[in-house]
Design a protein around this motif. Structure first.
Motif, PDB file in Angstrom:
ATOM      1  N   VAL A 220       0.850  -1.187   0.000  1.00  0.00           N
ATOM      2  CA  VAL A 220       0.000   0.000   0.000  1.00  0.00           C
ATOM      3  C   VAL A 220       0.885   1.237   0.000  1.00  0.00           C
ATOM      4  O   VAL A 220       1.656   1.460   0.936  1.00  0.00           O
ATOM      5  N   GLU A 221       0.741   2.037  -1.059  1.00  0.00           N
ATOM      6  CA  GLU A 221       1.525   3.267  -1.173  1.00  0.00           C
ATOM      7  C   GLU A 221       0.758   4.458  -0.598  1.00  0.00           C
ATOM      8  O   GLU A 221      -0.481   4.464  -0.583  1.00  0.00           O
ATOM      9  N   SER A 222       1.508   5.457  -0.186  1.00  0.00           N
ATOM     10  CA  SER A 222       0.920   6.713   0.263  1.00  0.00           C
ATOM     11  C   SER A 222       1.939   7.817   0.083  1.00  0.00           C
ATOM     12  O   SER A 222       3.123   7.545  -0.135  1.00  0.00           O
ATOM     13  N   GLY A 223       1.462   9.062   0.181  1.00  0.00           N
ATOM     14  CA  GLY A 223       2.372  10.188   0.156  1.00  0.00           C
ATOM     15  C   GLY A 223       2.411  10.986  -1.129  1.00  0.00           C
ATOM     16  O   GLY A 223       3.120  11.995  -1.213  1.00  0.00           O
ATOM     17  N   GLY A 224       1.672  10.551  -2.128  1.00  0.00           N
ATOM     18  CA  GLY A 224       1.660  11.308  -3.375  1.00  0.00           C
ATOM     19  C   GLY A 224       0.923  12.627  -3.217  1.00  0.00           C
ATOM     20  O   GLY A 224       0.306  12.897  -2.191  1.00  0.00           O
ATOM     21  N   GLY A 225       1.004  13.453  -4.261  1.00  0.00           N
ATOM     22  CA  GLY A 225       0.306  14.724  -4.222  1.00  0.00           C
ATOM     23  C   GLY A 225       0.799  15.661  -5.294  1.00  0.00           C
ATOM     24  O   GLY A 225       1.485  15.249  -6.235  1.00  0.00           O
ATOM     25  N   LEU A 226       0.435  16.919  -5.131  1.00  0.00           N
ATOM     26  CA  LEU A 226       0.809  17.974  -6.065  1.00  0.00           C
ATOM     27  C   LEU A 226       1.888  18.842  -5.430  1.00  0.00           C
ATOM     28  O   LEU A 226       1.741  19.273  -4.277  1.00  0.00           O
TER      29      LEU A 226
ATOM     30  N   ALA B  89       7.616  22.505  -9.021  1.00  0.00           N
ATOM     31  CA  ALA B  89       8.956  22.120  -9.452  1.00  0.00           C
ATOM     32  C   ALA B  89       9.986  22.636  -8.441  1.00  0.00           C
ATOM     33  O   ALA B  89       9.881  23.763  -7.961  1.00  0.00           O
ATOM     34  N   GLY B  90      10.947  21.767  -8.132  1.00  0.00           N
ATOM     35  CA  GLY B  90      11.954  22.107  -7.141  1.00  0.00           C
ATOM     36  C   GLY B  90      11.594  21.654  -5.741  1.00  0.00           C
ATOM     37  O   GLY B  90      12.440  21.681  -4.841  1.00  0.00           O
ATOM     38  N   GLY B  91      10.359  21.241  -5.559  1.00  0.00           N
ATOM     39  CA  GLY B  91       9.895  20.805  -4.250  1.00  0.00           C
ATOM     40  C   GLY B  91      10.227  19.353  -3.952  1.00  0.00           C
ATOM     41  O   GLY B  91      10.930  18.690  -4.722  1.00  0.00           O
ATOM     42  N   SER B  92       9.703  18.886  -2.815  1.00  0.00           N
ATOM     43  CA  SER B  92       9.992  17.530  -2.355  1.00  0.00           C
ATOM     44  C   SER B  92       8.715  16.804  -1.947  1.00  0.00           C
ATOM     45  O   SER B  92       7.731  17.440  -1.538  1.00  0.00           O
ATOM     46  N   LEU B  93       8.774  15.487  -2.036  1.00  0.00           N
ATOM     47  CA  LEU B  93       7.712  14.617  -1.537  1.00  0.00           C
ATOM     48  C   LEU B  93       8.366  13.357  -1.014  1.00  0.00           C
ATOM     49  O   LEU B  93       9.432  12.960  -1.502  1.00  0.00           O
ATOM     50  N   ARG B  94       7.706  12.708  -0.059  1.00  0.00           N
ATOM     51  CA  ARG B  94       8.168  11.408   0.405  1.00  0.00           C
ATOM     52  C   ARG B  94       7.042  10.410   0.270  1.00  0.00           C
ATOM     53  O   ARG B  94       5.967  10.591   0.848  1.00  0.00           O
TER      54      ARG B  94
ATOM     55  N   ALA C 274      11.481  -2.787  10.726  1.00  0.00           N
ATOM     56  CA  ALA C 274      10.551  -3.017  11.829  1.00  0.00           C
ATOM     57  C   ALA C 274       9.112  -2.707  11.414  1.00  0.00           C
ATOM     58  O   ALA C 274       8.169  -3.323  11.903  1.00  0.00           O
ATOM     59  N   ARG C 275       8.957  -1.769  10.509  1.00  0.00           N
ATOM     60  CA  ARG C 275       7.624  -1.367  10.046  1.00  0.00           C
ATOM     61  C   ARG C 275       7.264  -1.997   8.705  1.00  0.00           C
ATOM     62  O   ARG C 275       6.197  -1.728   8.161  1.00  0.00           O
ATOM     63  N   ASN C 276       8.173  -2.791   8.140  1.00  0.00           N
ATOM     64  CA  ASN C 276       7.942  -3.369   6.805  1.00  0.00           C
ATOM     65  C   ASN C 276       7.545  -2.283   5.806  1.00  0.00           C
ATOM     66  O   ASN C 276       6.617  -2.465   5.005  1.00  0.00           O
ATOM     67  N   THR C 277       8.258  -1.190   5.871  1.00  0.00           N
ATOM     68  CA  THR C 277       7.924  -0.036   5.042  1.00  0.00           C
ATOM     69  C   THR C 277       9.151   0.461   4.296  1.00  0.00           C
ATOM     70  O   THR C 277      10.255   0.509   4.850  1.00  0.00           O
ATOM     71  N   VAL C 278       8.948   0.814   3.052  1.00  0.00           N
ATOM     72  CA  VAL C 278       9.988   1.390   2.214  1.00  0.00           C
ATOM     73  C   VAL C 278       9.569   2.813   1.848  1.00  0.00           C
ATOM     74  O   VAL C 278       8.382   3.073   1.621  1.00  0.00           O
ATOM     75  N   TYR C 279      10.544   3.702   1.780  1.00  0.00           N
ATOM     76  CA  TYR C 279      10.277   5.103   1.490  1.00  0.00           C
ATOM     77  C   TYR C 279      11.008   5.533   0.222  1.00  0.00           C
ATOM     78  O   TYR C 279      12.051   4.977  -0.122  1.00  0.00           O
ATOM     79  N   LEU C 280      10.450   6.532  -0.433  1.00  0.00           N
ATOM     80  CA  LEU C 280      11.123   7.160  -1.559  1.00  0.00           C
ATOM     81  C   LEU C 280      11.089   8.660  -1.322  1.00  0.00           C
ATOM     82  O   LEU C 280      10.036   9.290  -1.458  1.00  0.00           O
ATOM     83  N   GLN C 281      12.226   9.196  -0.921  1.00  0.00           N
ATOM     84  CA  GLN C 281      12.351  10.640  -0.732  1.00  0.00           C
ATOM     85  C   GLN C 281      12.705  11.264  -2.069  1.00  0.00           C
ATOM     86  O   GLN C 281      13.733  10.913  -2.656  1.00  0.00           O
TER      87      GLN C 281
ATOM     88  N   TYR D 276       4.878  -8.837  -6.800  1.00  0.00           N
ATOM     89  CA  TYR D 276       3.782  -8.161  -6.098  1.00  0.00           C
ATOM     90  C   TYR D 276       3.861  -6.663  -6.360  1.00  0.00           C
ATOM     91  O   TYR D 276       4.948  -6.083  -6.355  1.00  0.00           O
ATOM     92  N   TRP D 277       2.678  -6.074  -6.542  1.00  0.00           N
ATOM     93  CA  TRP D 277       2.607  -4.658  -6.891  1.00  0.00           C
ATOM     94  C   TRP D 277       1.533  -3.958  -6.065  1.00  0.00           C
ATOM     95  O   TRP D 277       0.493  -4.541  -5.753  1.00  0.00           O
ATOM     96  N   GLY D 278       1.808  -2.684  -5.747  1.00  0.00           N
ATOM     97  CA  GLY D 278       0.802  -1.865  -5.108  1.00  0.00           C
ATOM     98  C   GLY D 278      -0.083  -1.210  -6.157  1.00  0.00           C
ATOM     99  O   GLY D 278       0.144  -1.364  -7.363  1.00  0.00           O
ATOM    100  N   GLN D 279      -1.064  -0.455  -5.695  1.00  0.00           N
ATOM    101  CA  GLN D 279      -2.023   0.193  -6.585  1.00  0.00           C
ATOM    102  C   GLN D 279      -1.474   1.483  -7.177  1.00  0.00           C
ATOM    103  O   GLN D 279      -1.935   1.934  -8.225  1.00  0.00           O
ATOM    104  N   GLY D 280      -0.531   2.085  -6.502  1.00  0.00           N
ATOM    105  CA  GLY D 280       0.073   3.305  -7.018  1.00  0.00           C
ATOM    106  C   GLY D 280      -0.440   4.562  -6.340  1.00  0.00           C
ATOM    107  O   GLY D 280      -1.543   4.585  -5.780  1.00  0.00           O
ATOM    108  N   THR D 281       0.372   5.604  -6.409  1.00  0.00           N
ATOM    109  CA  THR D 281       0.008   6.906  -5.875  1.00  0.00           C
ATOM    110  C   THR D 281       0.439   7.971  -6.877  1.00  0.00           C
ATOM    111  O   THR D 281       1.531   7.879  -7.450  1.00  0.00           O
TER     112      THR D 281
END
Length: 126
Positions: A5-11, A14-19, A75-82, A115-120
């Protein structure tokens, strides 16, 4: 079965950041690596980055190297993309994927992931 399950997407401008986050559950022991892919409208799916659960070794696409960082919290079984210094061409649906593979060039092939998530959605405005 592994559920992602992915989360964290948005608008963002340019030049900004998201995780982005990808939480894994289920038979996660059947996988040893997590990757991120993206797909923009009218384009093919593109590899972004991959990380090994056990060693933390990583591999990146040239297009994001130096701007994006993949990390994991076992520990959280979570991967991040900064994602930093975002560009309009980074606009896409970002999906995480799990597989049993080494974080090398071969990890850039989507067929290596079971295995694939639904996407964000990530949208970068100019």
């Amino acid at each position: 079965q592994v559920v992602l399950v992915e989360s964290g997407g948005g608008l963002v401008q340019a030049g900004g950041s998201l995780r982005l986050s990808c939480a894994a559950s289920g038979r996660t022991f059947s996988t040893n690596a997590m990757g991120w892919f993206r797909q923009a409208p009218g384009k093919e799916r593109e590899f972004v980055a991959v990380i090994s659960w056990s060693t933390g070794s990583t591999y990146y696409a040239d297009s994001v190297k130096g701007r994006f960082t993949i990390s994991r919290d076992n520990a959280r079984n979570t991967v991040y993309l900064q994602m930093n210094s975002l560009k309009p061409e980074d606009t896409a649906v970002y999906c995480c994927a799990a597989g049993y593979l080494a974080p090398t060039l071969r990890a850039s092939a989507a067929l290596n992931y079971g295995y694939w998530g639904q996407g964000t959605q990530v949208t970068v405005s100019s």
